[in-house]
Design an enzyme around this catalytic site. Structure first.
Site, PDB file in Angstrom:
ATOM      1  CG  HIS A 287      -9.880  -2.948   8.366  1.00  0.00           C
ATOM      2  ND1 HIS A 287      -9.040  -3.514   9.302  1.00  0.00           N
ATOM      3  CD2 HIS A 287     -10.965  -3.752   8.293  1.00  0.00           C
ATOM      4  CE1 HIS A 287      -9.603  -4.616   9.769  1.00  0.00           C
ATOM      5  NE2 HIS A 287     -10.768  -4.782   9.182  1.00  0.00           N
TER       6      HIS A 287
ATOM      7  CG  ASN B  52      -2.204  -0.780   0.933  1.00  0.00           C
ATOM      8  OD1 ASN B  52      -3.026  -0.382   0.115  1.00  0.00           O
ATOM      9  ND2 ASN B  52      -2.341  -1.919   1.596  1.00  0.00           N
TER      10      ASN B  52
ATOM     11  CB  VAL C 107     -10.180  -1.967  17.277  1.00  0.00           C
ATOM     12  CG1 VAL C 107      -9.505  -2.883  16.257  1.00  0.00           C
ATOM     13  CG2 VAL C 107      -9.413  -1.998  18.593  1.00  0.00           C
ATOM     14  CG  ASP C 108      -9.689  -1.559  12.247  1.00  0.00           C
ATOM     15  OD1 ASP C 108      -8.781  -0.755  11.965  1.00  0.00           O
ATOM     16  OD2 ASP C 108      -9.480  -2.767  12.436  1.00  0.00           O
TER      17      ASP C 108
ATOM     18  NE  ARG D 147      -0.790   1.956  22.787  1.00  0.00           N
ATOM     19  CZ  ARG D 147      -2.093   2.146  22.709  1.00  0.00           C
ATOM     20  NH1 ARG D 147      -2.854   1.994  23.772  1.00  0.00           N
ATOM     21  NH2 ARG D 147      -2.644   2.489  21.576  1.00  0.00           N
TER      22      ARG D 147
END
Ligand code: GAR
Length: 207
Positions: A114, A19, A149-150, A70
Protein backbone atom coordinates in the site's frame (compact mmCIF):
# COMPACT_ATOMS: atom_id res chain seq x y z
CA UNK A 1 3.03 -26.13 -3.15
CA UNK A 2 6.68 -25.41 -2.29
CA UNK A 3 8.79 -26.75 -5.16
CA UNK A 4 12.55 -27.10 -4.86
CA UNK A 5 12.47 -25.24 -1.54
CA UNK A 6 10.94 -22.21 -3.20
CA UNK A 7 7.75 -20.46 -2.19
CA UNK A 8 5.13 -20.45 -4.96
CA UNK A 9 3.58 -17.05 -5.46
CA UNK A 10 0.36 -16.02 -7.18
CA UNK A 11 0.43 -12.29 -8.02
CA UNK A 12 -2.81 -10.36 -8.53
CA UNK A 13 -2.43 -7.08 -10.43
CA UNK A 14 -4.84 -4.67 -12.13
CA UNK A 15 -2.53 -2.30 -13.96
CA UNK A 16 1.05 -1.44 -14.80
CA UNK A 17 2.61 -4.13 -12.64
CA UNK A 18 5.87 -2.38 -11.75
CA UNK A 19 5.76 -4.02 -8.31
CA UNK A 20 5.18 -7.35 -10.03
CA UNK A 21 8.24 -6.60 -12.19
CA UNK A 22 10.35 -5.95 -9.08
CA UNK A 23 9.26 -9.34 -7.69
CA UNK A 24 9.96 -11.09 -11.01
CA UNK A 25 13.43 -9.53 -11.18
CA UNK A 26 14.36 -10.44 -7.62
CA UNK A 27 13.06 -14.01 -8.00
CA UNK A 28 14.99 -14.44 -11.24
CA UNK A 29 18.14 -13.01 -9.65
CA UNK A 30 17.80 -15.58 -6.85
CA UNK A 31 17.47 -12.89 -4.18
CA UNK A 32 14.02 -14.18 -3.20
CA UNK A 33 13.56 -17.90 -2.50
CA UNK A 34 10.34 -17.92 -4.46
CA UNK A 35 8.94 -18.26 -7.95
CA UNK A 36 5.91 -16.57 -9.44
CA UNK A 37 3.63 -19.40 -10.55
CA UNK A 38 0.83 -17.28 -11.96
CA UNK A 39 -0.20 -13.67 -12.56
CA UNK A 40 -3.93 -13.01 -12.46
CA UNK A 41 -5.57 -9.75 -13.49
CA UNK A 42 -9.11 -8.42 -13.45
CA UNK A 43 -8.09 -6.29 -16.45
CA UNK A 44 -7.28 -8.16 -19.68
CA UNK A 45 -5.31 -5.12 -20.93
CA UNK A 46 -3.13 -4.85 -17.83
CA UNK A 47 0.56 -4.36 -18.60
CA UNK A 48 1.14 -6.74 -15.68
CA UNK A 49 -0.09 -9.63 -17.88
CA UNK A 50 2.32 -8.67 -20.67
CA UNK A 51 5.16 -8.54 -18.14
CA UNK A 52 4.28 -12.05 -16.96
CA UNK A 53 4.15 -13.48 -20.50
CA UNK A 54 7.52 -11.91 -21.30
CA UNK A 55 8.97 -13.96 -18.44
CA UNK A 56 7.08 -17.15 -19.38
CA UNK A 57 4.85 -16.88 -16.33
CA UNK A 58 1.27 -18.13 -16.66
CA UNK A 59 -0.92 -15.03 -17.21
CA UNK A 60 -4.67 -15.19 -16.66
CA UNK A 61 -7.34 -12.48 -17.07
CA UNK A 62 -10.52 -12.89 -15.04
CA UNK A 63 -12.99 -10.09 -15.69
CA UNK A 64 -15.34 -9.24 -12.87
CA UNK A 65 -18.21 -8.56 -15.32
CA UNK A 66 -18.14 -12.17 -16.51
CA UNK A 67 -19.16 -13.41 -13.07
CA UNK A 68 -22.43 -12.94 -11.20
CA UNK A 69 -21.92 -12.63 -7.48
CA UNK A 70 -18.67 -11.32 -5.99
CA UNK A 71 -18.25 -14.72 -4.30
CA UNK A 72 -18.19 -16.44 -7.70
CA UNK A 73 -15.48 -14.07 -8.96
CA UNK A 74 -13.40 -14.50 -5.81
CA UNK A 75 -13.80 -18.24 -5.96
CA UNK A 76 -12.52 -18.25 -9.59
CA UNK A 77 -9.54 -16.13 -8.49
CA UNK A 78 -8.78 -18.53 -5.64
CA UNK A 79 -9.21 -21.59 -7.91
CA UNK A 80 -6.69 -20.20 -10.41
CA UNK A 81 -4.15 -19.38 -7.70
CA UNK A 82 -4.63 -22.74 -6.00
CA UNK A 83 -4.35 -24.71 -9.26
CA UNK A 84 -1.04 -22.95 -9.87
CA UNK A 85 0.10 -24.27 -6.48
CA UNK A 86 0.29 -20.90 -4.74
CA UNK A 87 1.57 -20.87 -1.14
CA UNK A 88 1.25 -17.09 -0.92
CA UNK A 89 -0.93 -14.60 -2.79
CA UNK A 90 0.69 -11.19 -3.46
CA UNK A 91 -1.62 -8.31 -4.27
CA UNK A 92 0.45 -5.99 -6.46
CA UNK A 93 -1.70 -3.02 -7.42
CA UNK A 94 -4.84 -5.18 -7.39
CA UNK A 95 -7.60 -2.59 -7.17
CA UNK A 96 -10.29 -4.81 -5.61
CA UNK A 97 -10.96 -6.04 -2.12
CA UNK A 98 -10.68 -9.79 -1.65
CA UNK A 99 -13.44 -11.48 0.34
CA UNK A 100 -13.09 -13.32 3.68
CA UNK A 101 -13.81 -16.56 1.76
CA UNK A 102 -10.79 -15.87 -0.47
CA UNK A 103 -8.59 -15.22 2.57
CA UNK A 104 -9.80 -18.47 4.19
CA UNK A 105 -8.75 -20.44 1.11
CA UNK A 106 -5.14 -19.32 1.76
CA UNK A 107 -5.28 -19.38 5.58
CA UNK A 108 -4.23 -15.75 5.76
CA UNK A 109 -1.22 -16.18 3.45
CA UNK A 110 -2.18 -13.11 1.41
CA UNK A 111 -0.06 -9.93 1.36
CA UNK A 112 -0.53 -6.45 -0.09
CA UNK A 113 1.57 -3.36 -0.75
CA UNK A 114 0.00 0.00 0.00
CA UNK A 115 1.42 3.42 -0.95
CA UNK A 116 1.19 5.07 2.50
CA UNK A 117 2.34 4.51 6.06
CA UNK A 118 -0.64 2.57 7.42
CA UNK A 119 -2.79 3.03 9.43
CA UNK A 120 -2.72 6.48 7.79
CA UNK A 121 -4.43 6.86 4.44
CA UNK A 122 -5.92 3.43 3.69
CA UNK A 123 -8.01 2.78 0.58
CA UNK A 124 -7.80 4.49 -2.79
CA UNK A 125 -5.61 7.48 -3.77
CA UNK A 126 -3.40 7.15 -0.71
CA UNK A 127 -0.78 9.52 -2.09
CA UNK A 128 -3.41 12.25 -2.73
CA UNK A 129 -4.82 11.68 0.77
CA UNK A 130 -1.33 12.22 2.23
CA UNK A 131 -0.73 15.40 0.20
CA UNK A 132 -4.19 16.80 1.04
CA UNK A 133 -3.61 16.13 4.74
CA UNK A 134 -0.26 17.90 4.61
CA UNK A 135 1.93 15.22 6.18
CA UNK A 136 5.69 15.71 5.85
CA UNK A 137 6.47 11.99 5.77
CA UNK A 138 4.58 9.27 3.96
CA UNK A 139 5.81 5.99 2.51
CA UNK A 140 4.70 2.45 1.84
CA UNK A 141 3.59 -0.58 3.81
CA UNK A 142 3.60 -4.32 3.14
CA UNK A 143 1.00 -6.08 5.25
CA UNK A 144 -0.92 -9.32 5.57
CA UNK A 145 -4.46 -8.91 4.29
CA UNK A 146 -7.42 -9.24 6.64
CA UNK A 147 -11.15 -8.55 6.16
CA UNK A 148 -10.69 -4.77 6.47
CA UNK A 149 -9.42 -2.19 4.01
CA UNK A 150 -5.62 -2.11 4.45
CA UNK A 151 -5.95 -3.03 8.14
CA UNK A 152 -4.01 -6.31 8.33
CA UNK A 153 -0.82 -6.97 10.35
CA UNK A 154 2.13 -4.90 9.12
CA UNK A 155 5.23 -6.72 7.83
CA UNK A 156 7.52 -3.85 6.75
CA UNK A 157 7.29 -0.11 6.16
CA UNK A 158 9.48 2.44 4.44
CA UNK A 159 9.29 6.21 4.98
CA UNK A 160 9.45 8.76 2.18
CA UNK A 161 9.77 12.54 2.62
CA UNK A 162 6.96 14.72 1.28
CA UNK A 163 8.48 17.84 -0.35
CA UNK A 164 6.76 21.26 -0.37
CA UNK A 165 6.31 21.32 -4.15
CA UNK A 166 5.24 17.67 -4.49
CA UNK A 167 2.34 16.78 -6.78
CA UNK A 168 0.48 13.46 -6.63
CA UNK A 169 2.69 12.32 -9.52
CA UNK A 170 6.06 13.25 -7.99
CA UNK A 171 5.17 11.86 -4.57
CA UNK A 172 3.74 8.65 -6.08
CA UNK A 173 6.93 8.13 -8.12
CA UNK A 174 9.15 8.60 -5.04
CA UNK A 175 7.02 6.17 -3.03
CA UNK A 176 6.91 3.64 -5.89
CA UNK A 177 10.73 3.51 -5.96
CA UNK A 178 10.64 2.46 -2.30
CA UNK A 179 7.83 -0.04 -2.97
CA UNK A 180 10.09 -1.81 -5.47
CA UNK A 181 12.66 -2.35 -2.71
CA UNK A 182 10.25 -3.07 0.13
CA UNK A 183 7.97 -5.68 -1.47
CA UNK A 184 10.75 -8.11 -2.50
CA UNK A 185 12.36 -7.68 0.96
CA UNK A 186 9.07 -8.59 2.68
CA UNK A 187 8.47 -11.59 0.42
CA UNK A 188 11.99 -12.86 1.12
CA UNK A 189 11.32 -12.62 4.89
CA UNK A 190 8.23 -14.78 4.37
CA UNK A 191 10.04 -17.16 1.99
CA UNK A 192 12.78 -17.86 4.53
CA UNK A 193 10.21 -18.39 7.29
CA UNK A 194 11.10 -15.23 9.26
CA UNK A 195 7.57 -13.78 9.09
CA UNK A 196 4.20 -15.49 9.34
CA UNK A 197 0.60 -14.31 9.64
CA UNK A 198 -0.44 -14.39 13.30
CA UNK A 199 -3.85 -14.48 14.92
CA UNK A 200 -3.70 -10.96 16.39
CA UNK A 201 -2.65 -7.49 15.27
CA UNK A 202 1.00 -8.36 14.85
CA UNK A 203 2.65 -10.55 12.25
CA UNK A 204 4.89 -13.22 13.83
CA UNK A 205 8.47 -12.14 13.11
CA UNK A 206 11.78 -13.90 13.90
CA UNK A 207 14.57 -11.87 12.37
C1 GAR B 1 1.30 0.91 -6.28
O1 GAR B 1 1.64 2.20 -5.85
C2 GAR B 1 0.58 0.16 -5.18
O2 GAR B 1 1.09 0.41 -3.90
C3 GAR B 1 -0.81 0.71 -5.32
O3 GAR B 1 -1.03 0.76 -6.70
C4 GAR B 1 0.22 0.96 -7.37
C5 GAR B 1 0.39 -0.13 -8.39
O4 GAR B 1 1.52 0.12 -9.18
N1 GAR B 1 -1.77 -0.12 -4.66
C6 GAR B 1 -2.85 0.36 -4.06
O5 GAR B 1 -3.13 1.54 -4.03
C7 GAR B 1 -3.74 -0.69 -3.44
N2 GAR B 1 -4.72 -0.07 -2.62
P1 GAR B 1 2.14 -1.04 -10.07
O6 GAR B 1 0.97 -1.64 -10.86
O7 GAR B 1 3.10 -0.33 -10.96
O8 GAR B 1 2.78 -2.05 -9.16
Amino acid sequence: MRSGGKLNLAALASGNGSNLQALINECEAGRIDARIAIVISDNPDAKALQRARKHSIQAVALEREKFGLREEFDSALADAAEEAGADLVCLAGFMRLVSPAFLDRFNGWVVNIHPALLPSFPGLKAQKQALDYGVKISGCTVHFVDEGVDTGPIILQSAVEVLPDDTVETLSARILKQEHLLYPKAIQLIAKGAVKPGSGRKAISHY
